[in-house]
Design an enzyme around this catalytic site. Structure first.
Site, PDB file in Angstrom:
ATOM      1  N   GLU A 162      66.477  80.774  84.967  1.00  0.00           N
ATOM      2  CA  GLU A 162      65.169  81.326  85.301  1.00  0.00           C
ATOM      3  C   GLU A 162      64.225  80.207  85.724  1.00  0.00           C
ATOM      4  O   GLU A 162      64.106  79.214  85.040  1.00  0.00           O
ATOM      5  CB  GLU A 162      64.616  82.049  84.080  1.00  0.00           C
ATOM      6  CG  GLU A 162      63.404  82.873  84.366  1.00  0.00           C
ATOM      7  CD  GLU A 162      63.607  83.748  85.581  1.00  0.00           C
ATOM      8  OE1 GLU A 162      64.392  84.709  85.491  1.00  0.00           O
ATOM      9  OE2 GLU A 162      63.008  83.467  86.628  1.00  0.00           O
ATOM     10  N   LYS A 221      69.204  73.728  86.832  1.00  0.00           N
ATOM     11  CA  LYS A 221      68.043  74.165  86.057  1.00  0.00           C
ATOM     12  C   LYS A 221      67.432  72.995  85.279  1.00  0.00           C
ATOM     13  O   LYS A 221      66.228  72.749  85.332  1.00  0.00           O
ATOM     14  CB  LYS A 221      68.463  75.286  85.111  1.00  0.00           C
ATOM     15  CG  LYS A 221      67.454  75.630  84.054  1.00  0.00           C
ATOM     16  CD  LYS A 221      66.212  76.297  84.636  1.00  0.00           C
ATOM     17  CE  LYS A 221      65.084  76.284  83.648  1.00  0.00           C
ATOM     18  NZ  LYS A 221      64.416  77.517  83.464  1.00  0.00           N
ATOM     19  N   CYS A 277      59.929  74.246  78.002  1.00  0.00           N
ATOM     20  CA  CYS A 277      61.073  73.783  78.783  1.00  0.00           C
ATOM     21  C   CYS A 277      61.132  72.284  79.055  1.00  0.00           C
ATOM     22  O   CYS A 277      62.171  71.670  78.851  1.00  0.00           O
ATOM     23  CB  CYS A 277      61.134  74.526  80.108  1.00  0.00           C
ATOM     24  SG  CYS A 277      61.704  76.209  79.912  1.00  0.00           S
TER      25      CYS A 277
HETATM   26  C1  UDX Z   1      64.260  81.127  75.976  1.00  0.00           C
HETATM   27  C2  UDX Z   1      64.699  79.652  75.951  1.00  0.00           C
HETATM   28  O1  UDX Z   1      63.788  78.921  75.161  1.00  0.00           O
HETATM   29  C3  UDX Z   1      64.767  79.056  77.315  1.00  0.00           C
HETATM   30  O2  UDX Z   1      65.472  77.850  77.251  1.00  0.00           O
HETATM   31  C4  UDX Z   1      65.483  79.927  78.256  1.00  0.00           C
HETATM   32  O3  UDX Z   1      65.377  79.436  79.560  1.00  0.00           O
HETATM   33  C5  UDX Z   1      65.070  81.357  78.170  1.00  0.00           C
HETATM   34  O4  UDX Z   1      65.044  81.826  76.840  1.00  0.00           O
HETATM   35  P1  UDX Z   1      61.901  82.228  75.873  1.00  0.00           P
HETATM   36  O5  UDX Z   1      62.194  83.566  76.418  1.00  0.00           O
HETATM   37  O6  UDX Z   1      60.600  81.625  76.240  1.00  0.00           O
HETATM   38  O7  UDX Z   1      62.922  81.157  76.372  1.00  0.00           O
HETATM   39  O8  UDX Z   1      62.173  82.205  74.306  1.00  0.00           O
HETATM   40  P2  UDX Z   1      61.562  83.113  73.193  1.00  0.00           P
HETATM   41  O9  UDX Z   1      60.239  83.647  73.626  1.00  0.00           O
HETATM   42  O10 UDX Z   1      61.707  82.375  71.922  1.00  0.00           O
HETATM   43  O11 UDX Z   1      62.535  84.383  73.152  1.00  0.00           O
HETATM   44  C6  UDX Z   1      63.822  84.395  72.659  1.00  0.00           C
HETATM   45  C7  UDX Z   1      64.038  85.702  71.879  1.00  0.00           C
HETATM   46  O12 UDX Z   1      65.410  85.815  71.509  1.00  0.00           O
HETATM   47  C8  UDX Z   1      63.236  85.813  70.583  1.00  0.00           C
HETATM   48  O13 UDX Z   1      62.411  86.953  70.622  1.00  0.00           O
HETATM   49  C9  UDX Z   1      64.312  85.926  69.485  1.00  0.00           C
HETATM   50  O14 UDX Z   1      63.947  86.779  68.435  1.00  0.00           O
HETATM   51  C10 UDX Z   1      65.490  86.469  70.257  1.00  0.00           C
HETATM   52  N1  UDX Z   1      66.790  86.197  69.643  1.00  0.00           N
HETATM   53  C11 UDX Z   1      67.129  84.943  69.248  1.00  0.00           C
HETATM   54  C12 UDX Z   1      67.686  87.248  69.455  1.00  0.00           C
HETATM   55  O15 UDX Z   1      67.393  88.395  69.779  1.00  0.00           O
HETATM   56  N2  UDX Z   1      68.911  86.974  68.902  1.00  0.00           N
HETATM   57  C13 UDX Z   1      69.266  85.739  68.486  1.00  0.00           C
HETATM   58  O16 UDX Z   1      70.375  85.548  67.979  1.00  0.00           O
HETATM   59  C14 UDX Z   1      68.331  84.689  68.662  1.00  0.00           C
HETATM   60  C1  UDX Z   2      58.415  75.287  83.831  1.00  0.00           C
HETATM   61  C2  UDX Z   2      58.964  75.343  85.279  1.00  0.00           C
HETATM   62  O1  UDX Z   2      57.879  75.206  86.199  1.00  0.00           O
HETATM   63  C3  UDX Z   2      59.707  76.629  85.492  1.00  0.00           C
HETATM   64  O2  UDX Z   2      60.276  76.666  86.800  1.00  0.00           O
HETATM   65  C4  UDX Z   2      60.785  76.707  84.448  1.00  0.00           C
HETATM   66  O3  UDX Z   2      61.573  77.830  84.590  1.00  0.00           O
HETATM   67  C5  UDX Z   2      60.194  76.659  83.060  1.00  0.00           C
HETATM   68  O4  UDX Z   2      59.467  75.465  82.906  1.00  0.00           O
HETATM   69  P1  UDX Z   2      56.342  76.333  82.536  1.00  0.00           P
HETATM   70  O5  UDX Z   2      56.760  75.448  81.409  1.00  0.00           O
HETATM   71  O6  UDX Z   2      56.074  77.762  82.258  1.00  0.00           O
HETATM   72  O7  UDX Z   2      57.445  76.313  83.682  1.00  0.00           O
HETATM   73  O8  UDX Z   2      54.996  75.731  83.158  1.00  0.00           O
HETATM   74  P2  UDX Z   2      54.638  74.687  84.317  1.00  0.00           P
HETATM   75  O9  UDX Z   2      53.701  75.346  85.242  1.00  0.00           O
HETATM   76  O10 UDX Z   2      55.835  74.071  84.912  1.00  0.00           O
HETATM   77  O11 UDX Z   2      53.792  73.590  83.515  1.00  0.00           O
HETATM   78  C6  UDX Z   2      54.369  72.761  82.519  1.00  0.00           C
HETATM   79  C7  UDX Z   2      53.341  71.813  81.961  1.00  0.00           C
HETATM   80  O12 UDX Z   2      52.991  70.811  82.914  1.00  0.00           O
HETATM   81  C8  UDX Z   2      52.027  72.470  81.553  1.00  0.00           C
HETATM   82  O13 UDX Z   2      51.588  71.961  80.326  1.00  0.00           O
HETATM   83  C9  UDX Z   2      51.093  72.106  82.674  1.00  0.00           C
HETATM   84  O14 UDX Z   2      49.759  72.110  82.262  1.00  0.00           O
HETATM   85  C10 UDX Z   2      51.586  70.727  83.038  1.00  0.00           C
HETATM   86  N1  UDX Z   2      51.260  70.327  84.410  1.00  0.00           N
HETATM   87  C11 UDX Z   2      51.774  70.990  85.474  1.00  0.00           C
HETATM   88  C12 UDX Z   2      50.418  69.244  84.639  1.00  0.00           C
HETATM   89  O15 UDX Z   2      49.928  68.632  83.698  1.00  0.00           O
HETATM   90  N2  UDX Z   2      50.138  68.869  85.915  1.00  0.00           N
HETATM   91  C13 UDX Z   2      50.649  69.519  87.004  1.00  0.00           C
HETATM   92  O16 UDX Z   2      50.361  69.112  88.144  1.00  0.00           O
HETATM   93  C14 UDX Z   2      51.491  70.624  86.762  1.00  0.00           C
END
Ligand code: UDX
Ligand code: UDX
Length: 464
Positions: A162, A221, A277
Site C-alpha cells: 500500500e 515498498k 512506516c
Molecule cells: C499495518 C502495518 O503497520 C503496515 O506495515 C502495513 O503496511 C499495513 O498494516 P495499519 O493499518 O496502519 O498498518 O495498522 P493498524 O492500524 O495497527 O491496523 C492493524 C489491525 O490489525 C489492528 O486493528 C489489529 O487489531 C488487527 N490485527 C492484528 C488482527 O486483526 N489480527 C492480528 O492477528 C493482529
Molecule cells: C508514508 C508514505 O508516503 C506512503 O506512501 C506509505 O504507504 C506509508 O508511509 P505516511 O507515513 O502516511 O505515508 O505519511 P507521509 O506523508 O509520507 O509523511 C511521513 C512523515 O514525514 C510525516 O511526519 C510528515 O510530516 C513528514 N514529512 C513529509 C516532512 O517532514 N516533510 C516533507 O516534505 C514530507
C-alpha cells in the site's frame, strides 16, 4: 478467475480505507473487513458514520455509502476467511521489542498467526494478498505455513503493498500513482495476479497497474519509504546548516526542487518525520542488509534515522536554550500531536519525543490537537517508559481549547501543520501568554513576520 468475495484481516489505517475504496468501486464484490479488536470493529459499525475509528478526509462518506451494501465489518475471522476467494492480510508488523533483531526487525508474529488461521479454516482455493509492509521474502514464510498445514487447497500468494499516505488516503486510493502487484511467474501465480489486476482496473487505468515478481514488490515498498524519508532527512540536515549560515531552507528547497530531476515534493523541513512506516521500514531495510552481511548498505540507510532523531532532539533543545536554559516549571503549549495533519494517527510522531525531552527538563506541558484524544497522548508517552502514567498525567495536561493551552504559557510550539492553526487569532494568543512570548514553529507553518509584528519572539526550522 473473477473475484466475488474479498476478506481483509486487519481493520486499521491501511485495511479500513483500502477495503472501503474497493467496495465503493466494485459493487459486484462483497468485501468483509475483520479484526480481532472488538472495540475497533464496533466503531467501524457505529450507526453514526463519523464515529468510525480512523479519521481521514472523505472516508466516513464512503463508508456511509457502502457499509451494509457490499462492505461489512466483523470479528468473525473464520467465517470471512471461509467465504472469501481473495484474502488481504493487513495486520500490523511492529518493530520487534525483544530477542534477535530487537529494535530493528519487523515482528511477523501477527502475519504468521493469520497464515495459520487461513490454513486451518480454508476449504477452497484462495488468493492471499500481502498488504502489510513486510521484509523481503516474507511470502516464502507464508507459503511454507500454508502448504504444510493447509487442507490441500491451492493458495496463491501476491504482494500488493500500500502506498497511500495518511491524511490523503482517500484521494491516494482514488488516484494512485501506481498499484504494484507482485506474483509468482507460474501459471497459477500469473492467474492470481491477473485476478487482482482486474479488481483495481475497475477504477485505476491499466498502465498504472504494475506487475513484478513477489520479491521486487516487497522490496519496492521498503525502498519507496526509505527514499521518501531520506529526502526529509536530507532537507532537515540542510535546515540546520541554513540556521547558521543565514540561508533560508524554504528558498533552498524551492531552488533545488525546481530541478525536474530532483522534483519539488518531500522537501519540507520539519521537526522530524513520524508515522507508522518510515522508521519501521528503514530499520527493516537496515536489518535485512545487516543480515546479508552488507554493513555499508545498512549504515547508509541508518543515517536517515539518526538524522531524524537528531532533528527532533535539536528542536526540543532549542526551546530549552531559548527559554534562558531552563524550562523547569514553565508552561509550554504544544499545538498538534498527530504525526502530520488530517489524521488522528500519532505513531512515531515527533511531538511524543519533543514532549518527552521537555518533561525530562521538568516543563509543565499542555497539549492541544484537534483530532487526537487525551488517552492516546498519555498512552504514547507511557509507551516510552520514561516515567510512570501518574507522572505523565501530572506533568502534561491535554486540553480541548487552544486558548486554554496557551493561557499564561511561556512558549508555544507548533508540532503538526493543522490548517486551523493558520486561522487563529494570534494577537489574542499573544495577549494570553507571559512575556516575552516565544513561538517555535516546527512545521514552518505560520507567517513569522506577522508573529514578530504582534510581538512574538519566533524560531522556525531552517532560518538563520
Ligand atoms: C499495518 C502495518 O503497520 C503496515 O506495515 C502495513 O503496511 C499495513 O498494516 P495499519 O493499518 O496502519 O498498518 O495498522 P493498524 O492500524 O495497527 O491496523 C492493524 C489491525 O490489525 C489492528 O486493528 C489489529 O487489531 C488487527 N490485527 C492484528 C488482527 O486483526 N489480527 C492480528 O492477528 C493482529
Ligand atoms: C508514508 C508514505 O508516503 C506512503 O506512501 C506509505 O504507504 C506509508 O508511509 P505516511 O507515513 O502516511 O505515508 O505519511 P507521509 O506523508 O509520507 O509523511 C511521513 C512523515 O514525514 C510525516 O511526519 C510528515 O510530516 C513528514 N514529512 C513529509 C516532512 O517532514 N516533510 C516533507 O516534505 C514530507
Amino acid at each position: 478467475m473473477k473475484v466475488k468475495n474479498i476478506c481483509c484481516i486487519g481493520a486499521g489505517y491501511v485495511g479500513g480505507p483500502t477495503m472501503t475504496m474497493i467496495a465503493a468501486k466494485c459493487p459486484h464484490i462483497k468485501v468483509t473487513v475483520v479484526d480481532i479488536n472488538e472495540k475497533r470493529i464496533a466503531a467501524w459499525n457505529d450507526p453514526e458514520v463519523n464515529n468510525i475509528p480512523i479519521y481521514e478526509p472523505g472516508l466516513s462518506d464512503l463508508v456511509g455509502q457502502t457499509r451494509g451494501n457490499n462492505l461489512f465489518f466483523s470479528t468473525d475471522v473464520k467465517a470471512a476467511i471461509q467465504a472469501a476467494d481473495m484474502i488481504f492480510i493487513s495486520v500490523n508488523t511492529p518493530t520487534k521489542t525483544y530477542g534477535v533483531g530487537k529494535g530493528m526487525a519487523a515482528d511477523l508474529k501477527y502475519i504468521e498467526l493469520c497464515a495459520r488461521q487461513i490454513a486451518e479454516v480454508a476449504t477452497s482455493d484462495k488468493i492471499i494478498v500481502e498488504k502489510s509492509t513486510l521484509p523481503v521474502r516474507t511470502a516464502e514464510a507464508i507459503r511454507s505455513i500454508l502448504d504444510h498445514t493447509g487442507n490441500g487447497v491451492q493458495f496463491d500468494i501476491l504482494s500488493n503493498p500500500e502506498f497511500l499516505a495518511e491524511g490523503t488516503a482517500v484521494s491516494d486510493l482514488l488516484h494512485p500513482d501506481r498499484v504494484l502487484i507482485g506474483g509468482d511467474p507460474t501459471e497459477n501465480g500469473l492467474n492470481a495476479q491477473q485476478a487482482l489486476v482486474e479488481v483495481y482496473a475497475n477504477w485505476v487505468p491499466k498502465e498504472r497497474i504494475l506487475t513484478t515478481n513477489v520479491w521486487s514488490s516487497e522490496l519496492s515498498k521498503l525502498t519507496a519509504n526509505a527514499f521518501l524519508a531520506q529526502r526529509v532527512s536530507s532537507i532537515n540536515a540542510l535546515s540546520e546548516l541554513c540556521e547558521v549560515t543565514e540561508a533560508d531552507v524554504t528558498e533552498v528547497a524551492r531552488a533545488i526542487g525546481t530541478d525536474t530531476r530532483i522534483g519539488a515534493k518531500f522537501l519540507k523541513a520539519s521537526v522530524g518525520f513520524g508515522g507508522s512506516c518510515f522508521q519501521k521500514d528503514i530499520l527493516n531495510l537496515v536489518y535485512i542488509a545487516q543480515s546479508y552481511g552488507l554493513q555499508e548498505v545498512a549504515d547508509y540507510w541508518e543515517q536517515v534515522i539518526i538524522m531524524n532523531d537528531h532533528q527532533k532532539r535539536r528542536f526540543a533543545k532549542k526551546i530549552v536554550k531559548t527559554l534562558f536554559h531552563t524550562v523547569s516549571g514553565k508552561k509550554i503549549a504544544l499545538l498538534g500531536w498527530a504525526f502530520k495533519k488530517d489524521t488522528n494517527d500519532t505513531r512515531e510522531s515527533a511531538a511524543i519525543y519533543v514532549a518527552d525531552y521537555l518533561l525530562n527538563e521538568q516543563a509543565a506541558i499542555t497539549v492541544y490537537d484537534p483530532k487526537v484524544t487525551a488517552e492516546q497522548i498519555y498512552s504514547d508517552l507511557n509507551y516510552l517508559g520514561t516515567r510512570t502514567d501518574e507522572e505523565n498525567r501530572r506533568l502534561l495536561q491535554v486540553v480541548t481549547d487552544p486558548l486554554q493551552a496557551v493561557d499564561q504559557a511561556h512558549a508555544v510550539a507548533v508540532l503538526t501543520e493543522w490548517d486551523e492553526f493558520l486561522d487563529y487569532d494570534w494577537k489574542k494568543i499573544h495577549e494570553h501568554m507571559l512575556k516575552p512570548a516565544f513561538l517555535f514553529d516546527g512545521r514552518m507553518l505560520l507567517d513569522q513576520e506577522m508573529l514578530q509584528t504582534i510581538g512574538f519572539k519566533t524560531y522556525t526550522i531552517g532560518k538563520g
